[in-house]
Design an enzyme around this catalytic site. Structure first.
Site, PDB file in Angstrom:
ATOM      1  N   ASP A 148       1.080  -1.536  -0.253  1.00  0.00           N
ATOM      2  CA  ASP A 148      -0.205   0.085   0.002  1.00  0.00           C
ATOM      3  C   ASP A 148       0.843   1.459   0.200  1.00  0.00           C
ATOM      4  OD1 ASP A 148      -1.658  -2.137   0.686  1.00  0.00           O
ATOM      5  OD2 ASP A 148      -2.652  -1.008   2.072  1.00  0.00           O
ATOM      6  N   GLU A 158      -1.201  -9.298  12.264  1.00  0.00           N
ATOM      7  CA  GLU A 158      -0.983  -9.012  10.978  1.00  0.00           C
ATOM      8  C   GLU A 158       0.552  -9.074  10.690  1.00  0.00           C
ATOM      9  OE1 GLU A 158      -2.947  -5.390   8.072  1.00  0.00           O
ATOM     10  OE2 GLU A 158      -3.569  -4.828  10.182  1.00  0.00           O
TER      11      GLU A 158
END
Length: 829
Positions: A592, A789
């Protein structure tokens, strides 16, 4: 077939599939001119058995416990609960959907097999309760068999001895069919039900069925002296049935509270605010059993409790009972441990008991998080010219075009997929799914093929697959509005092609399996593709047109410009650029906020995308070759060679000694933009560098440099020397991610086990990195109860999304990788 006792249960799946194994043996032993018909018949038989074996599951993965079949608009069953002796806690801590804000002390599957079931534990600290759910699947009959669940509640150490808990089992039916409480006309005249509650129903796909919610063994119930408890005692079970609009069925918690409001209003009217019943009595559903498409079955317990939920298919040989459930739970636990250890044997130094529970937990949460989704997505197919992103300032023009667009709901479709996180990302993500399937492929090949086909079948006519699958109102409700719309010109890393390569690796190394032996039919079904090469090739043949379609969609939509800027490269066609770029992000790349060229330019070339294209091309070339499509294989071989050469010509920077993105400077010259980290490693991670490549040594040096990427917890996403390190959003600008560390480890292993000048260095890096990654994920799991994560590169602590049992579960695969620290090997000079 035996119809009594455990033998009937244990052999149910075996007898269901026995004829498949017979067909397989006959097919292998008696080749004849009708070979294609034989394979087609076998494929159909295996598909039928596979669909039945995988029909039911905890496929409402966004719920702590939610069961449904892989059928659109069908039955859903789930649980809700809360501490019941406190007004505030009861409203605040009512559990249903998995939420990070619930502050659980941990939850998830301790063991889970997609074909037989498993055990989930939920440590609900705020409700002072631990819940264990044993879920069992029972094959047999023509409608996919039956299932059962045992729900046990145990007060935590800090709970009061008289802890009160309210538990609601609910079931809904969307679409055509019937669902009602048995003898509801008689039951509706009572104040509650004693003993078991039975619901019965029927649908076209499931046939007739019953659902029994048992009273359980010797459960205690809260003592209540309020006058309201005499007409409605808490040792009864309360059932509320209703008919509501189908689009609201997923809002079962809201509907439950709306139903309880009737009890609250009646109590206010009869007793007044100053003399309200205790919360255990006040927050109960009215006892109105009957017909409907939503049914709540509520129990109120004092202290520990236990009850069963028994779904019996009318076509099964015999109904499910609690006694049989007990025996099947024991059998499943033994068989799962045996199968798991066989598939994922932990290699030194992780072959010790303390890692066994951890390993099973990680994998079980991956497969226990598989979901079935059906619904419509929102897509912008306006095809605005700004979406081609060809002009300078394209990101602003594209944003304006998106504001003008009117996205529409597409026709609903289904998706069978893992989810990255049940609490935060309970939906399908394209680039995550390839990583998810790597360990699943080891355990259950047919399951992996099912998921692969589900994803590729979601492809549109052009070859585009939505990178985020947000199907239906329930999934949409979990996503911020700005991320709900999908765009047919946006790509995502094609990680599903990694799975295809793994399948081909297994095919090339596998040998026909032994027929019979001590394998039961479920085990055989998991590995049948590699016992019968024709079966695996049939799967690949059915996928092949879709693979080609997506490949050429990538080439058409994500091309990069070589000719306009006089770039020197072996090929004028093999260059690529992610669409969907903004100043700070390329969400489509998966990395991202990883730093890129500033400002964005339509002449950019992205080294990670051309690397993915190289891997994709190699995978497609290998599939074509395996299927005997020699012309296609030759065509893809040419593309692959051109990509490898262009990676070097367009992206290697001699001064920086790394691979870099390219952009166009103010003088209209092509220049490199170098940010050392995951993006610059991608040619190595996708297998684009040979073991004797002159570029390999600088890549290995970068990986092992603690001043740049190396940390005690894994490889950092960005070099510590980069000016963007740890800045701004800091999502992919320093943290350690397990999916990319897995790719690094696999690539190091490949170099370390192949003759070449850098074999020893690769072995050393591999062995140290493998220990660092596993030990840190294990340590944080022990400390917090969760996989995470990402991990902090300075402290190793898990961060961002908790219960991220998607690609973080790759540690299971890493533990099963060979230990090279003591193995032989030497560099060739």
């Amino acid at each position: 077939m035996p119809t009594q006792g455990i033998m009937g249960w244990h052999l149910g799946l075996s007898f269901l599939l026995a004829w498949i194994l017979l067909a397989l043996d006959v097919t292998n032993a008696n080749r004849h001119e009708d070979g294609e018909n034989d394979v087609s018949s076998l494929v159909n038989k295996v598909a039928k058995a596979n669909n039945e074996s995988l029909l039911w599951g905890p496929y409402k993965s966004n719920l702590y416990f939610g069961v449904q079949p892989r059928i659109p608009k069908s039955i859903v069953a789930g649980l809700m609960w809360s501490r019941a002796d406190d007004y505030e806690a009861l409203q605040k801590n009512f559990r249903h959907t998995c939420e990070q804000s619930d502050e659980m002390a941990g939850y998830g599957w301790e063991e889970y097999d997609p074909r037989t079931g498993g055990r989930e534990t939920i440590h609900d600290a705020n409700n002072q309760l631990d819940i264990t759910i044993d879920f069992v699947k029972i094959s047999g009959g023509k409608h996919g068999g039956s299932w059962a669940a045992r729900v046990k509640g145990t007060p935590r150490e800090d709970a009061p001895s008289d802890l009160s808990t309210t538990v609601i089992f609910y079931t809904t039916l969307e679409g055509l069919g019937r669902l009602e409480v048995d003898d509801w006309e008689t039951e509706s005249r009572k104040v509650g039900t004693e003993g078991n509650v039975r619901l019965s129903g029927a649908t076209m796909e499931l046939g007739r069925f019953t659902i029994d919610v048992t009273a359980g063994p010797d459960n205690d119930h809260p003592h209540c002296n309020h006058p309201s408890c005499e007409p409605k005692p808490l040792d009864k079970t309360f059932v509320a049935s209703m008919e509501i609009p189908s689009e609201a069925l997923w809002q079962s918690k809201i509907m439950l509270f709306a139903t309880m409001r009737q009890t609250l209003q009646e109590a206010l009217q009869e007793y007044g605010e100053q003399n309200l019943p205790p919360p255990e009595r006040l927050f109960t559903v009215p006892h109105i059993p009957g017909k409907g498409n939503m049914h709540f079955v509520q129990k109120v317990f004092r202290g520990p409790f236990e009850f069963d939920i028994l779904f019996s298919s009318g076509s099964s040989p015999e109904p499910v009972t609690s006694e049989k459930l007990t025996k099947q739970i024991e059998n499943n636990a033994k068989s799962f441990s045996t199968n798991f250890e066989k598939v994922f044997p932990r290699k030194s130094p992780f072959n010790t008991p303390e890692y066994a529970e951890f390993s099973k937990n990680m994998f079980s949460n991956l497969v226990g998080g598989i979901g079935y989704f059906y619904g419509s997505g929102i897509v912008d197919r306006s095809a605005a010219p700004e979406y081609d992103e060809l002009d300078e300032g394209f990101w602003e023009e594209a944003a304006e075009a998106r504001e003008r667009a009117k996205p529409e709901e597409e026709e609903p479709h289904e998706l069978f997929t893992c989810v990255p996180s049940r609490s935060f990302f309970p939906r399908g993500f394209l680039w995550d799914e390839g990583f998810h399937l790597i360990p699943i492929l080891d355990y259950d090949v047919e399951l992996a093929f099912d998921i692969l086909k589900s994803w590729f079948n979601s492809m549109d006519e052009d070859g585009w697959i939505a990178r985020e699958q947000i199907l239906g109102l329930e999934a949409r409700n979990k996503v911020p509005p700005e991320f709900r719309v999908q765009y047919p010109h946006y790509a995502n890393p094609p990680t599903l092609f990694m799975v295809l390569e793994s399948i081909l690796d297994k095919l090339e190394s596998s040998k026909p399996g032994k027929k019979g032996g001590d394998l039961n039919a479920a085990d055989r079904l998991r590995s049948i593709d590699f016992e019968n090469r024709d079966l695996a090739l049939a799967h690949l043949r059915s996928l092949y047109p879709l693979l080609k379609r997506q490949y050429f969609w990538f080439k058409k939509t994500q091309w990069g410009d070589i000719k306009s800027y006089d770039r020197e490269a072996y090929s004028t066609k093999e260059a690529y650029r992610w669409r969907g770029r903004t100043v700070m992000h390329i969400l489509t790349s998966g990395f991202d906020d990883y730093p890129r060229a500033q400002p964005p330019h339509p002449g950019e070339l992205h080294v990670d995308l051309i690397s993915w294209m190289g891997m994709m091309t190699r995978a497609l070339r290998r599939v074509a070759s395996a299927l005997g499509k020699t012309d296609d294989a030759e065509e893809f071989s040419g593309y692959e060679d051109a990509i490898k050469r262009n990676i070097d010509d367009l992206h290697w920077d001699d001064a920086a000694q790394t691979f870099c993105d390219a952009t166009i400077d103010e003088y209209e010259e092509s220049v490199h933009v170098c940010h050392k980290g995951y993006v610059s490693l991608m040619p190595f991670l996708t297998g684009m560098l040979a073991p004797d490549s002159p570029r390999l040594k600088p890549v290995l040096d970068l990986i092992g440099d603690s001043a740049e990427l190396w940390s005690d917890y894994g490889i950092r996403s960005l070099s510590k020397k980069d000016p963007n390190y740890g800045k701004d959003e800091n999502y992919w600008r320093s943290p350690v991610w397990i999916n990319i560390n897995y790719m690094i480890l696999k690539s190091l292993y490949d170099v370390g086990t192949s003759p070449g000048p850098h074999q020893s260095q690769a072995r050393q890096l591999y062995s140290a990195l493998r220990k660092n990654v596993i030990n840190n994920v294990f340590r944080e799991w022990k400390r917090t109860g969760y996989a995470w994560e990402q991990y902090n590169p300075d402290t190793g602590k898990g961060q961002r999304t908790q219960h991220f049992t998607g690609w973080t579960s790759l540690v299971v695969k890493i533990m099963a990788m060979e230990d090279l620290s003591t193995a032989g090997g030497h560099d060739e000079l």
